[in-house]
Design a protein around this motif. Structure first.
Motif, PDB file in Angstrom:
ATOM      1  N   TYR A 153      24.779  27.558  30.016  1.00  0.00           N
ATOM      2  CA  TYR A 153      24.201  26.552  30.894  1.00  0.00           C
ATOM      3  C   TYR A 153      24.823  26.649  32.283  1.00  0.00           C
ATOM      4  CZ  TYR A 153      23.422  24.878  26.160  1.00  0.00           C
ATOM      5  OH  TYR A 153      23.092  24.812  24.830  1.00  0.00           O
ATOM      6  N   ASP A 154      24.049  26.205  33.276  1.00  0.00           N
ATOM      7  CA  ASP A 154      24.586  26.139  34.634  1.00  0.00           C
ATOM      8  C   ASP A 154      25.593  25.007  34.791  1.00  0.00           C
ATOM      9  OD1 ASP A 154      22.906  28.227  35.413  1.00  0.00           O
ATOM     10  OD2 ASP A 154      21.305  26.853  36.037  1.00  0.00           O
ATOM     11  N   LEU A 155      25.381  23.925  34.033  1.00  0.00           N
ATOM     12  CA  LEU A 155      26.226  22.732  34.150  1.00  0.00           C
ATOM     13  C   LEU A 155      26.310  22.047  32.797  1.00  0.00           C
ATOM     14  CD1 LEU A 155      27.678  20.542  35.956  1.00  0.00           C
ATOM     15  CD2 LEU A 155      25.430  19.455  36.187  1.00  0.00           C
ATOM     16  N   VAL A 156      27.480  21.489  32.509  1.00  0.00           N
ATOM     17  CA  VAL A 156      27.695  20.680  31.312  1.00  0.00           C
ATOM     18  C   VAL A 156      28.124  19.289  31.764  1.00  0.00           C
ATOM     19  CG1 VAL A 156      29.066  20.347  29.226  1.00  0.00           C
ATOM     20  CG2 VAL A 156      28.310  22.652  29.872  1.00  0.00           C
ATOM     21  N   VAL A 157      27.436  18.264  31.267  1.00  0.00           N
ATOM     22  CA  VAL A 157      27.781  16.881  31.588  1.00  0.00           C
ATOM     23  C   VAL A 157      28.238  16.193  30.309  1.00  0.00           C
ATOM     24  CG1 VAL A 157      27.045  14.711  32.613  1.00  0.00           C
ATOM     25  CG2 VAL A 157      26.024  16.862  33.400  1.00  0.00           C
ATOM     26  N   ALA A 158      29.456  15.678  30.328  1.00  0.00           N
ATOM     27  CA  ALA A 158      30.023  15.006  29.156  1.00  0.00           C
ATOM     28  C   ALA A 158      29.820  13.508  29.278  1.00  0.00           C
ATOM     29  CB  ALA A 158      31.508  15.322  29.029  1.00  0.00           C
ATOM     30  N   THR A 159      28.932  12.975  28.455  1.00  0.00           N
ATOM     31  CA  THR A 159      28.738  11.529  28.344  1.00  0.00           C
ATOM     32  C   THR A 159      29.110  11.112  26.917  1.00  0.00           C
ATOM     33  OG1 THR A 159      26.409  11.793  27.729  1.00  0.00           O
ATOM     34  CG2 THR A 159      26.894  11.546  30.072  1.00  0.00           C
ATOM     35  N   ASP A 160      30.217  11.681  26.433  1.00  0.00           N
ATOM     36  CA  ASP A 160      30.577  11.521  25.022  1.00  0.00           C
ATOM     37  C   ASP A 160      31.610  10.432  24.779  1.00  0.00           C
ATOM     38  OD1 ASP A 160      32.340  13.169  26.380  1.00  0.00           O
ATOM     39  OD2 ASP A 160      32.628  14.577  24.741  1.00  0.00           O
ATOM     40  N   LEU A 169      39.035  18.840  26.223  1.00  0.00           N
ATOM     41  CA  LEU A 169      38.764  20.278  26.246  1.00  0.00           C
ATOM     42  C   LEU A 169      38.954  20.886  27.626  1.00  0.00           C
ATOM     43  CD1 LEU A 169      35.556  20.957  24.081  1.00  0.00           C
ATOM     44  CD2 LEU A 169      37.830  21.942  23.749  1.00  0.00           C
ATOM     45  N   ILE A 170      38.605  20.126  28.677  1.00  0.00           N
ATOM     46  CA  ILE A 170      38.689  20.683  30.031  1.00  0.00           C
ATOM     47  C   ILE A 170      39.998  20.307  30.730  1.00  0.00           C
ATOM     48  CG2 ILE A 170      36.203  20.819  30.289  1.00  0.00           C
ATOM     49  CD1 ILE A 170      36.283  18.303  32.005  1.00  0.00           C
ATOM     50  N   GLY A 171      40.921  19.697  29.983  1.00  0.00           N
ATOM     51  CA  GLY A 171      42.270  19.503  30.509  1.00  0.00           C
ATOM     52  C   GLY A 171      42.472  18.297  31.401  1.00  0.00           C
ATOM     53  N   ILE A 172      41.600  17.286  31.305  1.00  0.00           N
ATOM     54  CA  ILE A 172      41.826  16.048  32.055  1.00  0.00           C
ATOM     55  C   ILE A 172      42.694  15.139  31.186  1.00  0.00           C
ATOM     56  CG2 ILE A 172      40.727  13.985  32.997  1.00  0.00           C
ATOM     57  CD1 ILE A 172      38.399  15.729  33.859  1.00  0.00           C
ATOM     58  N   PRO A 173      43.891  14.762  31.663  1.00  0.00           N
ATOM     59  CA  PRO A 173      44.875  14.111  30.790  1.00  0.00           C
ATOM     60  C   PRO A 173      44.676  12.613  30.580  1.00  0.00           C
ATOM     61  CG  PRO A 173      45.810  14.415  32.969  1.00  0.00           C
ATOM     62  CD  PRO A 173      44.444  15.057  32.998  1.00  0.00           C
ATOM     63  N   ARG A 281      35.847  19.783  36.090  1.00  0.00           N
ATOM     64  CA  ARG A 281      36.612  21.023  36.080  1.00  0.00           C
ATOM     65  C   ARG A 281      35.588  22.141  36.077  1.00  0.00           C
ATOM     66  NH1 ARG A 281      40.164  17.857  36.765  1.00  0.00           N
ATOM     67  NH2 ARG A 281      42.220  17.731  35.742  1.00  0.00           N
ATOM     68  N   GLY A 282      35.475  22.829  37.186  1.00  0.00           N
ATOM     69  CA  GLY A 282      34.484  23.884  37.281  1.00  0.00           C
ATOM     70  C   GLY A 282      33.077  23.337  37.143  1.00  0.00           C
ATOM     71  N   ARG A 283      32.380  23.788  36.115  1.00  0.00           N
ATOM     72  CA  ARG A 283      30.994  23.396  35.883  1.00  0.00           C
ATOM     73  C   ARG A 283      30.840  22.365  34.764  1.00  0.00           C
ATOM     74  NH1 ARG A 283      26.853  26.763  37.773  1.00  0.00           N
ATOM     75  NH2 ARG A 283      27.581  28.310  39.277  1.00  0.00           N
ATOM     76  N   VAL A 284      31.895  21.653  34.459  1.00  0.00           N
ATOM     77  CA  VAL A 284      31.857  20.592  33.453  1.00  0.00           C
ATOM     78  C   VAL A 284      32.277  19.283  34.121  1.00  0.00           C
ATOM     79  CG1 VAL A 284      32.652  19.813  31.197  1.00  0.00           C
ATOM     80  CG2 VAL A 284      32.473  22.265  31.668  1.00  0.00           C
ATOM     81  N   VAL A 285      31.449  18.243  33.994  1.00  0.00           N
ATOM     82  CA  VAL A 285      31.710  16.982  34.681  1.00  0.00           C
ATOM     83  C   VAL A 285      31.577  15.814  33.709  1.00  0.00           C
ATOM     84  CG1 VAL A 285      29.294  16.718  35.438  1.00  0.00           C
ATOM     85  CG2 VAL A 285      31.151  15.618  36.741  1.00  0.00           C
ATOM     86  N   LEU A 286      32.368  14.770  33.946  1.00  0.00           N
ATOM     87  CA  LEU A 286      32.348  13.565  33.122  1.00  0.00           C
ATOM     88  C   LEU A 286      31.441  12.506  33.739  1.00  0.00           C
ATOM     89  CD1 LEU A 286      36.205  13.126  32.546  1.00  0.00           C
ATOM     90  CD2 LEU A 286      34.594  14.469  31.170  1.00  0.00           C
ATOM     91  N   ALA A 287      30.852  11.683  32.873  1.00  0.00           N
ATOM     92  CA  ALA A 287      30.064  10.534  33.331  1.00  0.00           C
ATOM     93  C   ALA A 287      30.180   9.421  32.303  1.00  0.00           C
ATOM     94  CB  ALA A 287      28.600  10.912  33.536  1.00  0.00           C
ATOM     95  N   GLY A 288      29.954   8.190  32.751  1.00  0.00           N
ATOM     96  CA  GLY A 288      30.002   7.045  31.851  1.00  0.00           C
ATOM     97  C   GLY A 288      31.390   6.792  31.312  1.00  0.00           C
TER      98      GLY A 288
END
Length: 379
Positions: A153-160, A169-173, A281-288
């Motif tokens: 994918y071009d982008l991954v959005v984590a609304t989990d 997984l992407i290292g946000i502490p 982080r790169g092409r992975v972003v958090l939301a919600g």
């Protein structure tokens, strides 16, 4: 034209479903992955959605369906523990004068409306699995799912959610922190005459409240000092909540009579979360809730998540998207959301702290009024 052509949305809750619909409308290929095999179609009690949340649901295209399945109202009551109404206030219409101030709805009903919208959008939906690993490159993200599948994918959005595995997984502490409050929630028939939320501060609990969610339904909640969930017997949840409810008068007597099924009573803690650093982080972003969460003392959790996906989708598909790098767009998304989200998180936590301390000098009405006035502005 968007800077991304394909997006993976992780988490099929309110935010993830809403984002999926908004991106598909712009022609972006979207795959939504949800760990629950039933897409959480039957999970949860109720939601209080204020006008700024309804504004985004209208943007998504589901406002009419939500309106028809929920219960809209414009006032808020304050009551004594014995049920005496002390004050009735007109709520601010934060979504604009053409939307009600507040709408209560059963969480499963809202979920089913959004599920239908996702299906109608043409998005691919993968249920009963989640992300096992992410491998980022300069031009995409390779994802391996726990069911053995994979995709790029071009982008991954984590609304989990609050305990987002993707955040780790992407290292946000950043991790959610309990605030010291616990909440009992349950659904019940709506007693005759209940047409708004009434709140009681005091009595056996810090907060006792209920919200109509339909012509024949409401959800009720009681907020108390946090207990160890592991020490609570799920088979006695209804009995525990019924005992607390017995300390209140008015319609609580009727509500209490229906607190008999432990499967319909839920206990959780209030948490605070605000990711202070970058949300991507790169092409992975958090939301919600994966990026921020707060106690429901302002009833703004779902609204903040919905606003996130509205802003993110607008930036990814807006007129400047093709000329901007993905990093620039994701940075702009956080910068635009952070002041508003921080205001809500801090105010929600502060209201809870005042209650826990029994601070009679606290200006709760002033804080609520200032916060809600700010939320009337477009996100």
């Amino acid at each position: 034209m968007s800077t991304v052509g394909s997006v993976l949305v992780i988490g099929g809750g309110t935010a993830g479903n809403g984002l999926t619909v908004l991106l598909r409308r712009a022609g972006i290929e979207v795959e939504l992955v949800e760990a629950a095999a039933d897409w959480n179609a039957r999970t949860g009690s109720g939601l209080t959605l204020q006008g700024n949340a309804l504004r985004v649901l209208r943007e998504i295209g589901v406002w009419e369906q939500v309106r028809d399945r929920g219960f809209a109202f414009d006032t808020l009551g304050m009551t004594a523990p014995d049920g005496t109404v002390l004050r009735v206030m007109r709520d601010l219409r934060t979504g604009g004068e053409d939307l009600p101030a507040t709408l209560g709805i059963g969480r499963p009903r809202l979920q089913r409306v959004l599920m239908e919208a996702v299906r109608d959008s043409g998005a691919r939906v993968r249920l009963g699995t989640t992300v096992g690993s992410l491998d980022q490159g300069p031009d995409g993200v390779s994802v391996h799912f726990t069911d053995g599948g994979s995709g790029r994918y071009d982008l991954v959005v984590a609304t989990d959610g609050l305990r987002s595995p993707t955040r780790e997984l992407i290292g946000i502490p950043d991790r959610p922190q309990p605030t010291g409050m616990g909440i009992w929630r349950a659904t019940a028939p709506r007693p005759e005459g209940v047409g708004r939320t009434d709140l009681t501060y005091g009595g056996p609990c810090w907060i006792a409240g209920y919200c109509p969610t339909g012509e024949d339904s409401l959800y009720a909640y009681l907020v108390e000092p946090a207990r160890d969930p592991a020490a609570l017997d799920p088979a006695r949840h209804a009995e525990e909540m019924r005992t607390l409810a017995a300390g209140y008068g008015g319609v609580w007597k009727t509500i209490g009579e229906h607190l008999t099924d432990p499967e319909r009573v839920h206990y959780t803690w209030f948490h605070r979360l605000l990711v202070e650093g970058p949300w991507h982080r790169g092409r992975v972003v958090l939301a919600g809730d994966a990026a921020h969460a707060c106690p429901p003392t302002l009833a703004q959790g779902a609204a903040m998540s919905l606003e996130d996906v509205s802003v993110l989708a607008g930036l990814l598909t807006g007129p400047d998207a093709a000329e901007s790098s993905l990093d620039t767009l994701l940075t702009a998304y956080r910068e635009r959301r952070m002041p508003r989200v921080r205001r809500v998180v801090d105010a929600s936590v502060r209201l809870g702290e005042w209650l826990m301390r029994g601070d009679r000098a606290a200006d709760a009405p002033g804080l609520i009024g200032r916060t809600m006035a700010a939320l009337s502005e477009e996100p």
